[in-house]
Design an enzyme around this catalytic site. Structure first.
Site, PDB file in Angstrom:
ATOM      1  N   GLU A 126       2.698   4.809  -4.077  1.00  0.00           N
ATOM      2  CA  GLU A 126       2.605   5.723  -5.309  1.00  0.00           C
ATOM      3  C   GLU A 126       4.130   6.409  -5.552  1.00  0.00           C
ATOM      4  O   GLU A 126       4.407   6.863  -7.348  1.00  0.00           O
ATOM      5  CB  GLU A 126       1.499   6.910  -5.224  1.00  0.00           C
ATOM      6  N   ASP A 169       0.365  -1.219  -0.378  1.00  0.00           N
ATOM      7  CA  ASP A 169       0.250   0.168   0.204  1.00  0.00           C
ATOM      8  C   ASP A 169       0.833   1.667  -0.477  1.00  0.00           C
ATOM      9  O   ASP A 169       2.295   1.224  -0.201  1.00  0.00           O
ATOM     10  CB  ASP A 169      -1.242  -0.169   1.511  1.00  0.00           C
ATOM     11  N   ASP A 181      -8.802   3.384  -2.215  1.00  0.00           N
ATOM     12  CA  ASP A 181      -9.959   4.138  -0.905  1.00  0.00           C
ATOM     13  C   ASP A 181     -11.062   4.678  -1.496  1.00  0.00           C
ATOM     14  O   ASP A 181     -11.010   6.191  -1.643  1.00  0.00           O
ATOM     15  CB  ASP A 181      -8.980   4.737   0.069  1.00  0.00           C
TER      16      ASP A 181
END
Ligand code: GLC
Length: 771
Positions: free
Chosen positions: A408, A405, A479
């Site tokens: 990015e 997670d 999300d």
């Protein structure tokens, strides 16, 4: 303006112009031609794994001073001014350079008005691409539709919107005006007047696509740095374009079988006792479930590769106990390593110089869950090796998969500066160039680590990705929130991810943020029941959404669909096995299968699973009936067996426990036993349901976890039904698992039984009528 010289070497043609930068064309296959600046040829792609094949092609000059390059599928033409036009084998236009200049969208906003709209909190225009190193502008036909681009928000058809490729973690609700999310997958599919094509822009730097928003006469792509480099992919069908793209960047590998089971997660589960109770409750309510996920709560102060010893005093025993109840465990791992001398992961990384630095040579920090954190430089092979090896701390105690997670990469103190020093394999690079590859390289590191440590097919989930990441990881859409619009977005998002190479994808069922409702949770599990990754996940601070929290009827309806999913796991597994060979995804928008039907180009609330099943989920609150479009052909109502003619729209009743589901006549699905979790024990028998009275089906079976299938250790069965009469043959018998003892083929209300006798299936009786 003229063409000065044309030189051909192997599959590459260089064209020099008097008044236009040189262009190189590379023939990858009859259907794939790369168009790039010559300097792009020496760059190493992170996405493309195919090499140019020996596909024949011809190059000819024409009377107008241009050049034509022809393969059996594509006719490409460059004029003396450098305009590139691509036609199909019938010389019908696919991708044509636009002959005019761009006219930027007039927003009628004087400079001094920006501050006025920003005053109330409305952001001004935020384009990811402020500088442009190269750009292409393509003519847009009034009848042209767009698909692909990974996990972008909005509708199935991307026409009329603009998008940025810059991996971004943005917590506000993802709506259709968003230009960017966690993944950058610059594969664009077009359907121009019914003719499909693909354009893959292989540059991981910031890029922008405007698909007719600025002007209905053109669409354009621009990239912030690096040379122009794109691949034109021809048809003849959209399915074949997708399959070509997937061959170019690599297919999704066959996952372990249990990864197709139901998965339960929650950010905020407190400790081992609570997770054990979740496991026990799953079993108590007979809710099929294979996987539990541990979010960051399991770590000590969110330090990766640690366990909180109060919450999880004995991690190994905890994992073992879950295994004994038939659960697998997936743990989250974030890239941000707590910046803290004395913490071994940090010390180790600092000692070996593994973290990203500023141009001044300082290790860069930003704030993530553990507080100030440093970022591993995953572009460097030695850093990937190190990170992969660290996962032995998890695999050694039996952790079955890893969920990546925040890669990015995200930073709570704002974006990482563009000029941070990163590595691209052996060369120094920058954050601006490596940003979109961070999640890709992190996944690659973990895939290699898990493979080496376990010998099994790695189960890696990632939030951030670039084109080609499907080779290493499963993805989820990050999300989302418990909003009906996010349930509606699920179908386009998963279908476009599937077209973009990411066959193994899912959404947070029930919604991650905000409070779900019983009705929303029910409609979400129904609608998502065939999404390859089937995980319910939610955030702390929001209402809980494990399947039993709302009591009845939610619990029973939820169970009903999990049971359906488990019976159809053999079908999903077959699709993955076939997809690794062909590149065909599991979940498919209707336009994939029926690209010649203008009625489906905008359909984003129905989807196909393989070519046998069509799902028309209920995605709106309070619905009691919905319209379903049945494309040409014939269909069978999965629940009632009713025969329905295609080429029409029908209205179906949708009480809360109903999911409209249809089988396509002429196809079949395998249906496994009802079970609460998948074991390593091979199935002893298998049922096949034929839709209509004819069809041929190829069924795949292996050990469900190892790589032995790549050496032939699998079984293949061919089921044929003709005029209602079934036949079963074994077309490949590897020595992985025993062949089924018994096979039953269901045609309408009748069943035909086959038993194994010396590697062959003999029909046991003619037909048994089952009501
Ligand atoms: C991110 C993830 C989410 C996770 C949370 C805590 O928001 O997208 O799935 O639960 O971080 O780790």
């Amino acid at each position: 303006m003229t063409i000065k010289a044309i030189t051909t070497a192997d599959q590459t043609v260089h064209i020099d112009f008097t008044a236009h930068p040189a262009v190189s064309l590379q023939v990858f296959s009859a259907q794939i031609i790369r168009v790039c600046a010559p300097e792009a040829l020496s760059l190493t792609s992170h996405a493309v794994i195919a090499t140019p094949s020996q596909a024949p092609f011809t190059v000819d000059r024409d009377n107008a001073g241009g050049v034509g390059l022809q393969t059996s599928a594509l006719h490409l033409h460059i004029d003396a001014s450098g305009h590139v036009d691509v036609y199909d084998a019938n010389d019908l236009a696919l991708v044509l350079d636009y002959r005019g200049q761009r006219v930027p969208l007039n927003l009628d906003l004087p400079e001094d008005s920006h501050s006025v709209i920003e005053e109330e909190g409305h952001a001004g225009r935020d384009s990811a691409v402020n500088t442009v190193s190269s750009q292409v502008i393509k003519a847009l036909s009034p009848d042209e539709h767009f698909y692909g681009l990974g996990d972008k928000t909005g509708f199935i058809d991307k026409r009329g919107y603009e998008y940025d490729n810059w991996n971004t973690d943005d917590a506000s609700p993802h709506l259709e005006h968003y230009t960017k999310l966690y993944k950058s997958v610059p594969i664009l599919y077009g359907l121009r007047e019914g003719r499909p094509y693909g354009l893959f822009f292989d540059n991981a730097a910031r890029s922008h696509l405007d698909l007719g928003k600025e002007n209905p006469g053109y669409y354009y792509y621009s990239v912030a740095e690096g040379p122009l480099d794109y691949y034109v992919i021809g048809g003849p069908t959209l399915a074949s374009v997708v399959q070509q793209y997937t061959q170019l960047t690599g297919p999704t590998p066959l996952p372990q079988r249990w990864t197709l089971g139901y998965q339960q997660s929650r950010f905020g589960w407190q400790d081992a006792a609570e997770v054990s109770e979740i496991a026990a409750t799953m079993r108590r309510y007979h809710l099929p479930c294979d996987v539990l996920h541990l979010d960051i709560d399991y770590m000590a102060g969110y330090r990766v590769f640690t366990w909180n010893s109060t919450r999880y005093p004995q991690p190994a025993a905890f994992v073992k106990a879950l295994h004994q109840q038939g659960f697998k465990l997936v743990t989250i791992i974030d890239p941000g390593v707590k910046s803290e001398p004395g913490y071994s992961v940090y010390d180790d990384g600092i000692g070996h110089d593994y973290f990203v630095k500023t141009p001044a040579g300082q290790v860069y920090t930003n704030r993530v869950w553990p507080g100030q954190a440093v970022y591993p430089d995953f572009g460097a092979p030695r850093v990937r090796q190190w990170w992969g090896d660290y996962h032995a701390r998890l695999t050694a105690i039996g952790v079955d998969g890893v969920w990546n997670d925040m890669n990015e990469p995200a930073g709570f103190d704002g974006p990482l500066p563009d000029d941070l020093v990163f590595t691209d394999e052996t060369k120094p690079s920058t954050h601006a160039k490596m940003h979109n590859l961070f999640g890709h390289n992190m996944s690659r590191a973990i895939y290699a680590g898990l493979q080496q440590q376990t010998g099994r097919r790695p189960f890696v989930i990632t939030r951030a990705a670039y084109a080609g990441t499907q080779r290493y990881a499963t993805v989820w859409t990050g999300d989302n929130q418990s909003l009906w619009v996010h349930l509606q977005m699920m179908v386009p998002q998963l279908c476009n991810l599937a077209l973009s190479g990411f066959s193994f994808a899912g959404t947070d069922i029930g919604g991650f943020g905000a409070d779900t409702t019983p009705e929303l949770l029910i409609r979400w599990i129904e609608g998502a029941i065939f999404s390859p990754l089937l995980r319910n996940h939610s955030a702390m601070g929001n209402r809980r959404q494990e399947p039993w929290v709302f009591g009845e009827p939610t619990l029973s309806i939820y169970r009903k669909y999990l049971e359906l999913r488990y019976r159809l796991i053999p079908y999903l597994y077959d699709l993955f096995a076939a997809g690794e060979q062909t590149g065909a995804p599991v979940m498919r928008p209707l336009v994939y299968a029926f690209d010649q039907d203008p009625a489906v180009v905008e359909i984003g609330d129905q989807y196909m699973v393989g070519d046998a099943l069509m799902v028309a989920p209920v995605l709106e609150k309070g619905k009691t009936s919905r319209l379903v479009y049945l494309p040409a052909g014939e269909w069978i109502d999965f629940w009632t067996g009713e025969h329905l003619a295609g080429g029409q729209e029908i209205r179906v009743e949708v009480p809360l426990d109903a999911l409209p589901l249809f089988g396509r006549v002429g196809t079949m699905v395998p249906m496994g036993p009802k079970q609460e979790y998948l074991t390593d024990a091979p199935d002893q028998e298998m049922d096949f349901r034929c839709f209509g009275d004819h069809g041929t089906y190829r069924h795949y079976q292996d050990d469900g976890s190892s790589f032995a299938y790549r050496d032939g250790a699998y079984n293949l069965y061919q089921i044929t039904v003709s005029a209602g009469v079934a036949a079963v043959t074994v077309t490949h018998a590897g020595d992985a698992v025993a062949l089924y003892r018994e096979i039953r083929v269901h045609v309408g209300h009748s069943q035909q039984k086959f038993v194994l006798d010396k590697q062959q299936y003999c029909a046991l009786n003619k037909k048994e009528v089952i009501e």
